[in-house]
Scaffold this motif. Structure first.
Motif, PDB file in Angstrom:
ATOM      1  N   LEU A 133      -2.945 -10.164 -10.568  1.00 59.47           N
ATOM      2  CA  LEU A 133      -1.760  -9.820  -9.778  1.00 59.47           C
ATOM      3  C   LEU A 133      -0.769  -8.943 -10.539  1.00 59.47           C
ATOM      4  O   LEU A 133      -0.285  -7.958  -9.969  1.00 59.47           O
ATOM      5  N   PRO A 134      -0.414  -9.210 -11.808  1.00 61.51           N
ATOM      6  CA  PRO A 134       0.559  -8.334 -12.486  1.00 61.51           C
ATOM      7  C   PRO A 134       0.084  -6.880 -12.580  1.00 61.51           C
ATOM      8  O   PRO A 134       0.871  -5.952 -12.380  1.00 61.51           O
ATOM      9  N   SER A 135      -1.199  -6.675 -12.850  1.00 65.11           N
ATOM     10  CA  SER A 135      -1.690  -5.296 -12.926  1.00 65.11           C
ATOM     11  C   SER A 135      -1.659  -4.630 -11.549  1.00 65.11           C
ATOM     12  O   SER A 135      -1.416  -3.423 -11.446  1.00 65.11           O
ATOM     13  N   ALA A 136      -1.892  -5.359 -10.495  1.00 69.79           N
ATOM     14  CA  ALA A 136      -1.814  -4.804  -9.145  1.00 69.79           C
ATOM     15  C   ALA A 136      -0.382  -4.439  -8.780  1.00 69.79           C
ATOM     16  O   ALA A 136      -0.131  -3.395  -8.156  1.00 69.79           O
ATOM     17  N   VAL A 137       0.580  -5.248  -9.207  1.00 71.89           N
ATOM     18  CA  VAL A 137       1.999  -4.976  -8.923  1.00 71.89           C
ATOM     19  C   VAL A 137       2.439  -3.727  -9.706  1.00 71.89           C
ATOM     20  O   VAL A 137       3.147  -2.878  -9.155  1.00 71.89           O
ATOM     21  N   ILE A 138       1.987  -3.588 -10.944  1.00 70.93           N
ATOM     22  CA  ILE A 138       2.330  -2.411 -11.754  1.00 70.93           C
ATOM     23  C   ILE A 138       1.757  -1.146 -11.129  1.00 70.93           C
ATOM     24  O   ILE A 138       2.426  -0.112 -11.022  1.00 70.93           O
ATOM     25  N   ALA A 139       0.520  -1.229 -10.651  1.00 70.39           N
ATOM     26  CA  ALA A 139      -0.102  -0.067 -10.020  1.00 70.39           C
ATOM     27  C   ALA A 139       0.623   0.305  -8.728  1.00 70.39           C
ATOM     28  O   ALA A 139       0.815   1.483  -8.418  1.00 70.39           O
ATOM     29  N   LEU A 140       1.081  -0.698  -8.011  1.00 70.53           N
ATOM     30  CA  LEU A 140       1.823  -0.453  -6.763  1.00 70.53           C
ATOM     31  C   LEU A 140       3.167   0.189  -7.060  1.00 70.53           C
ATOM     32  O   LEU A 140       3.585   1.119  -6.365  1.00 70.53           O
ATOM     33  N   GLN A 141       3.846  -0.255  -8.127  1.00 69.46           N
ATOM     34  CA  GLN A 141       5.152   0.315  -8.472  1.00 69.46           C
ATOM     35  C   GLN A 141       5.008   1.761  -8.957  1.00 69.46           C
ATOM     36  O   GLN A 141       5.886   2.583  -8.720  1.00 69.46           O
ATOM     37  N   ARG A 142       3.925   2.062  -9.653  1.00 68.46           N
ATOM     38  CA  ARG A 142       3.713   3.447 -10.116  1.00 68.46           C
ATOM     39  C   ARG A 142       3.552   4.409  -8.941  1.00 68.46           C
ATOM     40  O   ARG A 142       4.033   5.531  -8.981  1.00 68.46           O
ATOM     41  N   SER A 143       2.833   3.949  -7.945  1.00 67.44           N
ATOM     42  CA  SER A 143       2.580   4.858  -6.813  1.00 67.44           C
ATOM     43  C   SER A 143       3.848   4.972  -5.959  1.00 67.44           C
ATOM     44  O   SER A 143       4.145   5.954  -5.385  1.00 67.44           O
TER      45      SER A 143
END
Length: 143
Positions: A133-143
């Protein structure tokens, strides 16, 4: 025996906390009293105690059913005289030790084991998703 019966009626969970050797000793004593004494009061108390132990804990019922030291218990119980005042408890005990009830207990144990395995598997999958989940949230914030 009355003291043991009162303890079981108050808190039956304590019976499984004792060691296996002590449990065998208690069961041996109760069964010995049931078959050896001519007193109907003691035999009635022993029957009620054995029935209470078998009904309250499936582990004890399985122990009475599978253990080699109690192999002929059901046959001996069914030979007891049926005209006594505790014959109803005696019939219940013989019924609990019968193969059909034993199969139901085994099926219930298998069902509980399957539920436990499923619970562990679902927990494992959930923990695995939470780690990602943390890596998915980081990827979402980058986009």
């Amino acid at each position: 025996m009355m003291m043991l019966q009162n303890i079981l009626q108050i808190n039956s969970g304590d019976l499984l906390r004792i060691g296996r050797k002590a449990l065998y000793s208690i069961l041996d004593e109760v069964i010995f009293k049931l078959f050896s004494t001519p007193s109907p009061v003691i035999r009635s108390t022993a029957t009620k105690l054995l029935l209470l132990m078998a009904e309250s804990h499936q582990e004890i019922l399985i122990l009475l059913r599978q253990s080699t030291c109690y192999k002929g218990l059901r046959r001996l119980l069914s030979k007891q005289e049926t005209g006594t005042e505790f014959s109803q408890e005696l019939r219940q005990l013989v019924g609990l030790l019968s193969p059909m009830v034993y199969q139901e207990v085994e099926e219930q144990k298998l069902h509980q084991a399957a539920c436990l395995i499923q619970a562990y598997w679902k927990g494992f999958q959930t923990r695995k998703r939470l780690k990602k989940l943390p890596s998915a949230v980081i990827a979402l914030q980058r986009s």
